[in-house]
Write a protein that holds these residues in place. Sequence first.
Motif, short mmCIF file in Angstrom:
data_model
loop_
_atom_site.label_atom_id
_atom_site.label_comp_id
_atom_site.label_asym_id
_atom_site.label_seq_id
_atom_site.Cartn_x
_atom_site.Cartn_y
_atom_site.Cartn_z
N MET A 1 0.84 -1.20 0.00
CA MET A 1 0.00 0.00 0.00
C MET A 1 0.87 1.25 0.00
SD MET A 1 -2.69 1.31 2.93
CE MET A 1 -1.35 1.74 4.07
N ASN A 2 0.65 2.12 -0.96
CA ASN A 2 1.40 3.36 -1.01
C ASN A 2 0.64 4.48 -0.30
OD1 ASN A 2 3.73 2.55 -2.43
ND2 ASN A 2 2.60 2.55 -4.36
N ALA A 3 1.37 5.50 0.09
CA ALA A 3 0.79 6.65 0.79
C ALA A 3 1.68 7.86 0.57
CB ALA A 3 0.64 6.34 2.28
N ILE A 4 1.22 9.01 1.03
CA ILE A 4 2.04 10.22 0.98
C ILE A 4 2.90 10.24 2.24
CG2 ILE A 4 2.06 12.73 0.89
CD1 ILE A 4 1.03 11.38 -1.66
N ASP A 5 4.21 10.15 2.07
CA ASP A 5 5.11 10.11 3.23
C ASP A 5 5.35 11.49 3.81
OD1 ASP A 5 5.62 7.27 3.08
OD2 ASP A 5 6.79 7.70 1.28
N SER A 6 5.38 12.51 2.94
CA SER A 6 5.60 13.88 3.41
C SER A 6 5.21 14.84 2.31
CB SER A 6 7.08 14.10 3.79
OG SER A 6 7.91 13.99 2.64
N PHE A 137 -2.35 3.38 -4.26
CA PHE A 137 -3.02 3.90 -3.08
C PHE A 137 -4.30 3.10 -2.83
CE2 PHE A 137 -0.08 7.11 -4.14
CZ PHE A 137 0.09 7.95 -3.05
N THR A 138 -4.67 2.93 -1.57
CA THR A 138 -5.85 2.15 -1.19
C THR A 138 -6.96 3.07 -0.71
OG1 THR A 138 -4.48 0.26 -0.52
CG2 THR A 138 -6.73 0.34 0.34
N VAL A 139 -8.13 2.94 -1.30
CA VAL A 139 -9.27 3.78 -0.93
C VAL A 139 -9.81 3.36 0.43
CG1 VAL A 139 -11.62 4.46 -1.53
CG2 VAL A 139 -9.90 4.20 -3.32
N GLY A 140 -9.99 4.37 1.33
CA GLY A 140 -10.57 4.11 2.63
C GLY A 140 -12.04 4.48 2.66
N LYS A 141 -12.36 5.64 2.08
CA LYS A 141 -13.75 6.10 1.98
C LYS A 141 -13.95 6.72 0.61
CE LYS A 141 -14.14 7.33 6.89
NZ LYS A 141 -14.40 8.45 7.85
N SER A 142 -15.15 6.56 0.06
CA SER A 142 -15.44 7.13 -1.25
C SER A 142 -16.91 7.48 -1.34
CB SER A 142 -15.07 6.15 -2.36
OG SER A 142 -15.31 6.70 -3.63
N GLY A 145 -18.57 11.00 -6.91
CA GLY A 145 -17.69 11.99 -7.52
C GLY A 145 -17.48 13.21 -6.64
N LYS A 146 -17.74 13.06 -5.34
CA LYS A 146 -17.63 14.22 -4.44
C LYS A 146 -16.38 14.19 -3.55
CE LYS A 146 -22.61 15.04 -4.16
NZ LYS A 146 -23.78 15.18 -3.24
N TYR A 147 -16.03 13.01 -3.04
CA TYR A 147 -14.96 12.95 -2.03
C TYR A 147 -14.37 11.55 -1.99
CZ TYR A 147 -12.71 13.01 2.59
OH TYR A 147 -11.81 12.94 3.63
N VAL A 148 -13.05 11.50 -1.84
CA VAL A 148 -12.34 10.23 -1.68
C VAL A 148 -11.27 10.41 -0.62
CG1 VAL A 148 -10.84 8.50 -2.76
CG2 VAL A 148 -12.71 9.51 -4.07
N GLU A 149 -11.13 9.41 0.23
CA GLU A 149 -10.09 9.41 1.26
C GLU A 149 -9.30 8.12 1.15
OE1 GLU A 149 -10.61 8.68 5.88
OE2 GLU A 149 -11.20 10.74 5.35
N PHE A 150 -7.98 8.23 1.12
CA PHE A 150 -7.12 7.05 0.99
C PHE A 150 -6.56 6.65 2.35
CE2 PHE A 150 -7.01 9.14 -3.14
CZ PHE A 150 -7.28 8.08 -3.99
N VAL A 151 -6.28 5.36 2.48
CA VAL A 151 -5.72 4.83 3.72
C VAL A 151 -4.28 5.32 3.88
CG1 VAL A 151 -5.10 2.73 4.96
CG2 VAL A 151 -7.19 2.80 3.57
#
Length: 220
Positions: A1-6, A137-142, A145-151
């Motif tokens: 799983m990728n993410a934003i590190d900084s 990236f892994t989707v946590g909430k979706s 077409g309004k909002y997406v949050e990744f893990v």
Amino acid sequence: MNAIDSVALEVADTTAAARFYDAAFGLDPTQVRLRGCDAPTTGFRGFTLSLVVSQPGNVDALLTAAHDAGATVLKPAAKSLWGYGGVVQAPDGTVWQLATSVKKDTGPVTRDIDELVLLLGVEDVKDSKRFYVEQGFTVGKSFGGKYVEFVAGEGAVKLSLYKRRALAKVAGVPAGGTGSHRLVLSSAAGPFTDPDGFVCEATAPPTVTDPGTAHATGVR
């Protein structure tokens, strides 16, 4: 799983920016870095950074510290359906949301930050979601077409996608803007440039000390 590190904020004066952020938020330098830049930019830069805290008093403490350090208050802290929060703009132009989902204080007021969230204002949430999923990236909430949050793993910056105009409204600024985003992401998924022009660099791998060198220099 990728993410934003900084994330790296590109600012005209790194010394002044460092002074502000130390006084206002005391940010973790492994999550938020500063980089000198004079690329032209006007209006809304298409993103906000959110500091999520545990209670309303902490929001007030951060907002007061930011204002005293030179930030402009775009939205005073207030209760809402989702919790309590306010918005400030740093002297370098970065917009910061200060928020909690709790509506009453339950302990001593501090300026402790529980989570750092990067919200990108995008033209097409579904298209951008697809792009980031393709980068690992892994989707946590979706929410359509309004909002997406990744893990995001421990210590990572949580990435969320929002419609640009909607995010500008939340921030309390006009949606228009041109030029540089003045933001560079860092992730193991990089390098890439997303559909809205946000640039991500590859996270540098951790430095591994040669055991022989460590022994020779007395480092354990």
